[in-house]
Design an enzyme around this catalytic site. Sequence first.
Site, PDB file in Angstrom:
ATOM      1  N   GLU A 161       1.166  -1.276   0.207  1.00  0.00           N
ATOM      2  CA  GLU A 161      -0.106   0.352   0.365  1.00  0.00           C
ATOM      3  C   GLU A 161       0.866   1.440   0.320  1.00  0.00           C
ATOM      4  O   GLU A 161       0.383   2.256   0.549  1.00  0.00           O
ATOM      5  CB  GLU A 161      -0.342   0.322   1.407  1.00  0.00           C
ATOM      6  CG  GLU A 161      -2.111  -1.248   1.152  1.00  0.00           C
ATOM      7  CD  GLU A 161      -2.714  -1.426   2.077  1.00  0.00           C
ATOM      8  OE1 GLU A 161      -2.497  -0.716   3.195  1.00  0.00           O
ATOM      9  OE2 GLU A 161      -3.412  -2.213   2.340  1.00  0.00           O
ATOM     10  N   ASN A 208       1.565  -5.379  -3.023  1.00  0.00           N
ATOM     11  CA  ASN A 208       0.092  -5.267  -2.728  1.00  0.00           C
ATOM     12  C   ASN A 208      -0.748  -4.338  -2.371  1.00  0.00           C
ATOM     13  O   ASN A 208       0.715  -3.523  -1.723  1.00  0.00           O
ATOM     14  CB  ASN A 208       0.621  -6.537  -1.618  1.00  0.00           C
ATOM     15  CG  ASN A 208      -0.393  -7.422  -1.231  1.00  0.00           C
ATOM     16  OD1 ASN A 208      -1.831  -7.215  -2.313  1.00  0.00           O
ATOM     17  ND2 ASN A 208      -0.956  -7.019   0.056  1.00  0.00           N
ATOM     18  N   HIS A 243     -10.295  -6.834  -2.133  1.00  0.00           N
ATOM     19  CA  HIS A 243     -10.981  -6.194  -0.962  1.00  0.00           C
ATOM     20  C   HIS A 243     -12.885  -5.318  -1.798  1.00  0.00           C
ATOM     21  O   HIS A 243     -12.805  -4.272  -1.634  1.00  0.00           O
ATOM     22  CB  HIS A 243     -11.080  -5.586   0.110  1.00  0.00           C
ATOM     23  CG  HIS A 243     -10.218  -5.908   1.272  1.00  0.00           C
ATOM     24  ND1 HIS A 243     -10.324  -6.961   1.427  1.00  0.00           N
ATOM     25  CD2 HIS A 243      -8.739  -5.475   0.741  1.00  0.00           C
ATOM     26  CE1 HIS A 243      -9.053  -7.379   2.400  1.00  0.00           C
ATOM     27  NE2 HIS A 243      -7.807  -6.708   1.810  1.00  0.00           N
ATOM     28  N   GLU A 271      -6.389 -10.980  -1.077  1.00  0.00           N
ATOM     29  CA  GLU A 271      -6.927 -10.219  -0.498  1.00  0.00           C
ATOM     30  C   GLU A 271      -8.147 -10.527  -0.368  1.00  0.00           C
ATOM     31  O   GLU A 271      -8.988  -9.564   0.102  1.00  0.00           O
ATOM     32  CB  GLU A 271      -6.597  -9.390   0.746  1.00  0.00           C
ATOM     33  CG  GLU A 271      -5.142  -8.688   1.034  1.00  0.00           C
ATOM     34  CD  GLU A 271      -4.875  -8.187   2.113  1.00  0.00           C
ATOM     35  OE1 GLU A 271      -5.587  -7.033   2.541  1.00  0.00           O
ATOM     36  OE2 GLU A 271      -3.967  -7.521   1.933  1.00  0.00           O
ATOM     37  N   ASP A 273     -12.437 -10.887  -0.125  1.00  0.00           N
ATOM     38  CA  ASP A 273     -13.945 -10.567   0.059  1.00  0.00           C
ATOM     39  C   ASP A 273     -14.499  -9.989  -0.448  1.00  0.00           C
ATOM     40  O   ASP A 273     -14.168  -8.691  -1.227  1.00  0.00           O
ATOM     41  CB  ASP A 273     -13.137 -10.611   2.072  1.00  0.00           C
ATOM     42  CG  ASP A 273     -12.285  -8.813   1.780  1.00  0.00           C
ATOM     43  OD1 ASP A 273     -12.515  -8.302   1.274  1.00  0.00           O
ATOM     44  OD2 ASP A 273     -11.907  -9.001   3.034  1.00  0.00           O
TER      45      ASP A 273
HETATM   46  O1  G3I Z   1      -3.289  -6.439  19.281  1.00  0.00           O
HETATM   47  C1  G3I Z   1      -4.338  -6.356  19.393  1.00  0.00           C
HETATM   48  C2  G3I Z   1      -4.530  -7.255  20.636  1.00  0.00           C
HETATM   49  O2  G3I Z   1      -3.507  -6.521  21.899  1.00  0.00           O
HETATM   50  C3  G3I Z   1      -5.707  -6.118  21.430  1.00  0.00           C
HETATM   51  O3  G3I Z   1      -6.596  -7.416  22.023  1.00  0.00           O
HETATM   52  C4  G3I Z   1      -6.780  -6.035  20.307  1.00  0.00           C
HETATM   53  C5  G3I Z   1      -8.230  -5.840  20.683  1.00  0.00           C
HETATM   54  O4  G3I Z   1      -9.184  -4.849  19.671  1.00  0.00           O
HETATM   55  O5  G3I Z   1      -6.970  -5.793  18.516  1.00  0.00           O
HETATM   56  C6  G3I Z   1      -4.718  -6.067  18.554  1.00  0.00           C
HETATM   57  O6  G3I Z   1      -5.082  -6.011  17.400  1.00  0.00           O
HETATM   58  C7  G3I Z   1      -6.050  -5.768  16.308  1.00  0.00           C
HETATM   59  C8  G3I Z   1      -5.208  -6.656  14.980  1.00  0.00           C
HETATM   60  O7  G3I Z   1      -5.709  -6.253  13.965  1.00  0.00           O
HETATM   61  C9  G3I Z   1      -4.976  -7.956  15.451  1.00  0.00           C
HETATM   62  O8  G3I Z   1      -6.715  -8.322  15.664  1.00  0.00           O
HETATM   63  C10 G3I Z   1      -5.656  -3.576  15.918  1.00  0.00           C
HETATM   64  O9  G3I Z   1      -6.513  -3.435  17.106  1.00  0.00           O
HETATM   65  C11 G3I Z   1      -6.778  -4.197  14.794  1.00  0.00           C
HETATM   66  O10 G3I Z   1      -6.361  -2.632  14.166  1.00  0.00           O
HETATM   67  C12 G3I Z   1      -5.798  -4.790  13.755  1.00  0.00           C
HETATM   68  O11 G3I Z   1      -6.500  -5.391  12.469  1.00  0.00           O
HETATM   69  C13 G3I Z   1      -6.231  -5.801  11.552  1.00  0.00           C
HETATM   70  C14 G3I Z   1      -5.770  -4.682   9.972  1.00  0.00           C
HETATM   71  O12 G3I Z   1      -5.031  -4.888   9.196  1.00  0.00           O
HETATM   72  C15 G3I Z   1      -3.899  -3.997  11.104  1.00  0.00           C
HETATM   73  O13 G3I Z   1      -4.486  -2.495  10.101  1.00  0.00           O
HETATM   74  C16 G3I Z   1      -6.875  -6.952  10.540  1.00  0.00           C
HETATM   75  O14 G3I Z   1      -7.330  -7.726  11.057  1.00  0.00           O
HETATM   76  C17 G3I Z   1      -6.598  -7.478   9.342  1.00  0.00           C
HETATM   77  O15 G3I Z   1      -7.699  -8.007   8.862  1.00  0.00           O
HETATM   78  C18 G3I Z   1      -6.413  -6.089   8.645  1.00  0.00           C
HETATM   79  O16 G3I Z   1      -5.235  -6.475   7.292  1.00  0.00           O
HETATM   80  C19 G3I Z   1      -5.828  -5.493   6.086  1.00  0.00           C
HETATM   81  C20 G3I Z   1      -3.331  -5.832   5.703  1.00  0.00           C
HETATM   82  O17 G3I Z   1      -3.053  -6.521   6.068  1.00  0.00           O
HETATM   83  C21 G3I Z   1      -4.282  -5.108   4.261  1.00  0.00           C
HETATM   84  N1  G3I Z   1      -4.547  -5.480   3.466  1.00  0.00           N
HETATM   85  C22 G3I Z   1      -5.754  -4.462   3.956  1.00  0.00           C
HETATM   86  C23 G3I Z   1      -6.563  -5.559   5.106  1.00  0.00           C
HETATM   87  C24 G3I Z   1      -7.620  -4.798   5.779  1.00  0.00           C
HETATM   88  O18 G3I Z   1      -7.476  -3.416   6.586  1.00  0.00           O
END
Ligand code: G3I
Length: 360
Positions: A161, A208, A243, A271, A273
């Site tokens: 990105e 990506n 997405h 990715e 969905d």
């Molecule tokens: O690690 C903490 C954890 O300690 C805490 O308990 C929990 C409570 O909410 O949060 C956890 O972190 C979260 C993490 O996912 C793991 O679950 C973050 O808040 C959350 O922001 C994070 O979101 C991820 C996101 O990327 C971050 O940018 C999504 O799961 C993940 O699906 C998403 O994936 C991205 C790709 O990497 C790149 N392309 C877009 C895609 C969707 O946004």
Amino acid sequence: MLAAIMLLIISCSSPEDVDPDPIDNSNQPIPLKELFKDHFPIGAAVTPNHMDSRTPHGRALIQHFNSLVAENVMKPDALQRVKGTYTWANADRIIQFAKENNMLVRGHTLTWHSQTPDWFFYDENGELHTPEVAMKQLEEHITAVVSRYKGDVYAWDVVNEAMFDWDPNGQIIYREDSPWYKIMGPAYIDSAFVYAHRADPDAKLFYNDYNSIFSWKRNKIFDLVKRLKDNNIPIHGVGLQGHWNVGTSIQDLRTTLELFRGLGVEIQITELDLSVYLSPNEPGSTTYTEQFNMRQRIAYPEIFRVLLDYSDVITGVTFWGIGDDASWLDTPGRKHFPFLLDEQLQPKPAYLEVQRLIRR
Ligand code: G3I
């Protein structure tokens, strides 16, 4: 006796009479990895607690998928939250599960502005690092991560990105608010690929991005990948994140695949969905309505029809999750039901439509 007659019939028929892949009229789901075995690996984004064959998620992964990617635990903040201290355990679990079950692993991601600890970018006074310091840290991170998983991770999202997302006039090329860009302009992109290639010369290296099939972004990505190739930077392909939703333009997808096929690079849908909503303004639902079902029964096979048409250059398709029980898209009161497996990880009607497309 019956067997002897059957044998006689078969041995008397010419090769043309024997249909090697008979029409499948049954509604019995065929595992996704079987369905796509002649086309591309089919993957899912996972978390470490899915890595257990005794759980429904573990079983669904083993049944349907032959490729995995970590949804979060191979990102910089997961592997090196503190400078110089690597935490491998979660990523290792994914690698181990993949090995036990004969699956490929994609690595996501080495270089990103998000989910990357501040120490990569800022010194103790909160000032941006010099390009030299930031580059050195990037090199150390990429070298450590790619070396550890050399031979285990077959493809890396080396840079994620980096392009500016919305710019109808095409004036802004790169994501200029990325600390990587602020420190050194786009040079970090080139260097990241070089470092990854040095650490594992056999790994496939990808750029990506999301919204990558839309006109305002795909040409920027094309120009970047072309520039890297022209400069002999080791890049092997482009990851289109996927997405999308049930109204996403099939023509945009086709145009994009055609464009990158012409560049001679691999393409992966990284990715995937497919949200059931046509727009963010549609009211949210936590029920999978008949309308959602109908939309996905039409949209999913349309998407896969195009992907199959380009399976000569598409070397992987990965869903950004496993089943509708959990998706990063979901918010309270608004579930997106974006996958082919439902909340119980069972094939949805859209799944059977995709199956019919392949087995017709
Ligand atoms: O690690 C903490 C954890 O300690 C805490 O308990 C929990 C409570 O909410 O949060 C956890 O972190 C979260 C993490 O996912 C793991 O679950 C973050 O808040 C959350 O922001 C994070 O979101 C991820 C996101 O990327 C971050 O940018 C999504 O799961 C993940 O699906 C998403 O994936 C991205 C790709 O990497 C790149 N392309 C877009 C895609 C969707 O946004």
